[in-house]
Design a protein around this motif. Structure first.
Motif, short mmCIF file in Angstrom:
data_model
loop_
_atom_site.label_atom_id
_atom_site.label_comp_id
_atom_site.label_asym_id
_atom_site.label_seq_id
_atom_site.Cartn_x
_atom_site.Cartn_y
_atom_site.Cartn_z
N ASN A 101 0.83 -1.20 0.00
CA ASN A 101 0.00 0.00 0.00
C ASN A 101 0.86 1.25 0.00
O ASN A 101 1.87 1.31 0.73
N GLN A 102 0.48 2.25 -0.79
CA GLN A 102 1.23 3.51 -0.87
C GLN A 102 0.29 4.65 -1.23
O GLN A 102 -0.88 4.44 -1.52
N SER A 103 0.84 5.86 -1.25
CA SER A 103 0.06 7.01 -1.70
C SER A 103 -0.07 6.97 -3.22
O SER A 103 0.70 6.27 -3.90
N THR A 104 -1.01 7.72 -3.76
CA THR A 104 -1.23 7.74 -5.20
C THR A 104 0.02 8.20 -5.95
O THR A 104 0.41 7.62 -6.97
N GLU A 105 0.67 9.24 -5.44
CA GLU A 105 1.88 9.76 -6.09
C GLU A 105 2.98 8.72 -6.12
O GLU A 105 3.68 8.55 -7.13
N GLU A 106 3.15 7.96 -5.04
CA GLU A 106 4.17 6.90 -5.00
C GLU A 106 3.83 5.78 -5.95
O GLU A 106 4.72 5.18 -6.57
N ILE A 107 2.53 5.48 -6.10
CA ILE A 107 2.10 4.44 -7.05
C ILE A 107 2.47 4.86 -8.47
O ILE A 107 3.00 4.06 -9.25
N PHE A 108 2.19 6.11 -8.82
CA PHE A 108 2.51 6.61 -10.16
C PHE A 108 4.01 6.48 -10.44
O PHE A 108 4.42 6.09 -11.53
#
Length: 292
Positions: free
Chosen positions: A126-133
């Motif tokens: 699990n991560q933040s949206t920015e980290e996923i991108f």
């Protein structure tokens, strides 16, 4: 500048001593000093300064260290990816999602897929949206799941598709005065105490006030999405959450909300330039087929 210099720089910054670092790296101290000096010449700044018999990293060194470590980590991940491909390890799927989606949507998605694909292994985080991108951009993961594509324009490599629209419902403990209701209006909840999930990793938070149109009384704000239902079941308050199979109907009552408060969109993303195994492609098709 090369990877060897970055590795030397990293070890020196960890030890604050050229002699110790040279022993760890199995090279001579003069060779290590020369490599660091060349790196400093190229960057045109001092990375270290003398402090007695030892050295300490400068402010320039501290800044550069973050990027050097990131570069070395990316290379290590790349090597692991190549090794997986060489081993024909095509049955491993690495996915990452936002925290809320990871607590509600992903577990059942993975579980249902594994029912007919027992040889598949998932790596999940699990991560933040920015980290996923960023992870998708640099091919650190195969697939990402998130609820916002607001900043996706900065990542031309990423392709996305809407895979789910989750509706919101009200959950209350079994002994609550609303427990036997099938449907409620938001105005009926103004005197109730709410449990509000505090997602510290979500850069765009949607508050209860935005969701229901007024500021409710907040009793508890857990930082773990999995705690929310447990707190409601224990009688600490009520909550508006996504309607998922994870809701324990033995301890909670699920009530429809008469007012329309929208739905939560869930997107799947991937790097259009990446290599994907037959198993990953099959999982992608399975997720898309599940679109409701």
């Amino acid at each position: 500048m090369n990877l060897q210099q970055l590795e030397y720089f990293k070890v020196v910054s960890q030890t604050n001593n050229f002699t110790t670092a040279s022993n760890i790296l199995s090279i001579t101290q003069p060779a290590l000093s020369k490599a660091i000096s060349k790196l400093e010449e190229e960057l045109e700044v001092k990375l270290f300064e003398r402090e007695g018999r030892n050295i300490k990293i400068t402010k320039y060194g501290e800044t550069f260290l973050k990027y050097a470590e990131s570069a070395l980590n990316d290379v290590e991940r790349g090597i692991e990816k190549i090794q997986d491909m060489k081993k024909n390890n095509d049955n491993v799927i690495s996915i990452v999602s936002t925290y809320c989606i990871g607590a509600t949507y992903i577990p059942f998605l993975i579980s249902n897929f594994l029912n007919n694909h027992t040889d598949v292994k998932f790596n999940f985080n699990n991560q933040s949206t920015e980290e996923i991108f960023k992870d998708l951009k640099y091919e650190r993961v195969d697939l990402g799941f998130f609820d916002s594509i607001e900043k996706i324009d900065k990542y031309s490599e990423i392709e996305t598709i809407l895979v789910k629209k989750e509706e919101y419902v009200l959950i209350v403990p079994k002994n609550h005065h609303l427990a036997n209701r099938e449907e409620v209006e938001l105005k009926e909840l103004k005197d109730e105490y709410f449990i509000a999930y505090n997602d510290r990793n979500n850069e765009k938070k949607i508050s209860y006030s935005e969701l229901i149109g007024y500021t409710p009384k907040i009793a508890v704000e857990p930082t773990e999405a999995t705690m929310l239902a447990s707190l409601v079941a224990a009688g600490a308050g009520i909550a508006i959450i996504l309607n998922t199979p994870m809701i324990n109907t033995n301890k909670l009552s699920i009530i429809k909300i008469k007012d329309y408060i929208g739905r939560k969109n869930i997107y799947m993303g991937w790097n259009r330039n990446s290599y994907y195994s037959k198993t990953i492609e099959e999982f992608k098709k399975y997720v898309i087929k599940d679109l409701k």
